[in-house]
Write an enzyme that holds these catalytic residues in place. Structure first.
Site, PDB file in Angstrom:
ATOM      1  N   GLY A   1       0.893  -1.122  -0.050  1.00  0.00           N
ATOM      2  CA  GLY A   1      -0.001  -0.089  -0.052  1.00  0.00           C
ATOM      3  C   GLY A   1       0.775   1.147   0.104  1.00  0.00           C
ATOM      4  N   THR A   2       0.937   1.850  -1.230  1.00  0.00           N
ATOM      5  CA  THR A   2       1.865   2.866  -1.114  1.00  0.00           C
ATOM      6  C   THR A   2       2.081   3.564  -2.635  1.00  0.00           C
ATOM      7  OG1 THR A   2       3.078   2.928   0.873  1.00  0.00           O
ATOM      8  CG2 THR A   2       4.246   3.934  -0.774  1.00  0.00           C
TER       9      THR A   2
END
Lengths: 237, 260
Positions: free
Chosen positions: A16-17
């Site tokens: 997530g990023t």
């Protein structure tokens, strides 16, 4: 994390990023989004994923927040001692290799992809990508995190060697912004860190300063403003 | 296993060795049970092909680093020099290959520190790699690579391969991964003892082009390396032309509308 032995080895775990590191003529620019999610909930909407290791070396962290933080803490600790022993600033290459050592030797336990970027007097601006597994690759630019899936095509087309600082900054901001538009695990603001011979500059781009992409509409305070705009009241004062 | 103690002060070394160590002896750390420690590959390289030719060995590999089904890196050098007489080509997990290069560096260094006029040849390096890989396999903690090792020493050409479980071969032509299925049949038909450099390169390119058509993880950017008694050269990265201009490709379903 469940490391089931029957996991499909062709489907690496996404993170997530969105993180980016780009070289330009004179230095590097690191960029990242600011969303930290736990499952579907956004735990922190304004996180800072660009972390300082030394005066001249920063990293972008992706994957497990805990794993990336602990790796960066250890590397910062070792680099601090190394700088004292060396008597001068550590090189980007040394910092990157320390990250690699931790990532590689603990590959069964860690889940973090890291981009190391900085400037030293020997090699100038350098970017090193250290994905899952602990491979180290020096690159003219690097992208990472779950949002990076949406940027491979963009960078294939938009990347050029020898950009100016402003061109590179605009490219990074545009790219993170595009990734945020499509990746649910990326969001918030765009942060950039520019590192060159003159030092380090942090920049902050809140959502309302970013361009609008396909199927996105302008932000308003209220519907009422829109309604009033189409039927203007006579000036009151 | 070569030690990791290269950082300087003893305090840092001890701390670092404990933190960096991949040996999960402490029960605090090993929650998964150490009897199952096979990892998964993350960033992988695809086939390597090697052939003997008149003057030495020729090896070819593309420069791709795949991340699952994504072709994530397109400038990974998978052919490297080892000491004076050998050339290594690697497929599989790139981080493990980078670690193997460090082990080989130490091996060659210690060998040269004897300063006895001898140097490790390709047969010895191949044997070393076989032992390392096999012993890691026995501990259920493999280095996830298939390697090709070739070289020339004192006029003797040597070409071998070793896999992540320690299976090793020595032959006139070897390949890893898809190369075994797509390249070796071509080599079985067309390889000869007395290939010239030009013929060898053309033969390798024929194999690499075939791999490019049929291997999903292949990228069109490759290097060819040559090692002879005189020395080693690794070519600059280059690309191969591909051929799509066939009538059957232009109209594949002309005889059977709706098929593919």
């Amino acid at each position: 994390m469940d490391r089931d032995a029957t996991a499909d080895v062709n489907a690496p775990h996404s993170m997530g990023t969105t993180i980016i590191g780009v070289t330009y003529n004179g230095g590097v620019i690191l960029g990242a989004d600011s969303r930290t999610s736990t499952g579907l909930y956004v735990a922190n909407r304004a996180s800072d994923k660009i972390t300082q290791l030394t005066d001249n070396v920063y990293i972008c962290r992706s994957g497990s927040a805990a794993d990336s933080q602990i790796v960066s803490d250890y590397v910062r600790y070792f680099l601090h001692q190394h700088t004292i022993q060396l008597g001068q600033p550590a090189t980007v290459k040394v910092a990157a290799n320390l990250v690699r050592l931790l990532s590689y030797n603990n590959k069964n336990m860690l889940q973090t992809g890291i981009i190391v970027g900085g400037w030293d007097k020997y090699e100038g601006g350098k970017i090193y990508g250290i994905p899952l597994g602990g491979t180290i690759l020096e690159q003219p630019f690097a992208i990472g995190g779950s949002g990076s899936s949406y940027l491979y095509g963009f960078f294939d087309q938009a990347w050029k060697e020898g950009m100016t600082k402003d061109e590179a900054e605009q490219l990074v901001v545009k790219a993170v912004s595009l990734a945020i538009a499509r990746d649910g695990a990326s969001g918030g603001v765009v942060r950039t860190v520019t590192i060159n011979s003159e030092g380090v500059t942090r920049n902050f781009y809140p959502g309302d300063t970013l361009p609008l992409w396909h199927d996105e509409v302008e932000a308003h305070d209220s519907l009422l403003d829109i309604l009033n705009a189409s039927n203007p009241e006579p000036m009151s004062t | 296993m070569p030690s990791e103690q290269k950082l300087g002060s003893a305090i840092v070394d001890t701390v670092f060795a404990n933190m960096v160590s991949s040996q999960n002896e402490s029960s605090l750390l090993s929650s998964e049970g150490d009897s199952q420690r096979t990892q998964y590959p993350y960033v992988t390289g695809t086939s390597v092909i090697g052939i003997k030719y008149k003057d030495g060995i020729l090896m070819a590999a593309d420069m791709g680093g795949s991340y699952g089904s994504t072709i994530r890196y397109k400038s990974v050098e998978r052919l490297k020099q080892v000491g004076k007489h050998s050339l290594i080509g690697a497929s599989g997990e790139i981080s493990d290959f980078q670690e193997i290069l460090r082990y080989l560096d130490e091996l060659i260094l210690h060998d040269s520190m004897w300063d006895d006029g001898n140097s490790l040849g390709p047969k010895e390096v191949h044997n070393y790699l076989t032992r390392v890989l096999y012993n890691r396999r026995n501990k259920f903690d493999p280095l996830w690579n298939s390697l090709v090792l070739g070289g020339v020493k004192n006029g003797q050409k040597y070409l071998g391969s070793v896999s992540m479980i320690g299976v090793h071969f020595e032959d006139d032509h070897v390949a890893t991964g898809f190369g075994n299925h797509l390249a070796r049949p071509i080599l079985r038909e067309e390889w000869r003892e007395d290939l010239t450099f030009e013929e060898g390169v053309k033969l390798l390119e024929k194999c690499m082009r075939n791999l490019l058509y049929r291997d999903r993880s292949a990228v069109n950017k490759l290097q060819i390396a040559k090692i002879t008694e005189e020395g080693l050269t690794i070519s600059q990265p280059y690309s191969l032309k591909t051929f799509w201009n066939f009538a059957a490709f232009k109209n594949p379903t002309v005889g059977a509308e709706g098929s593919w």
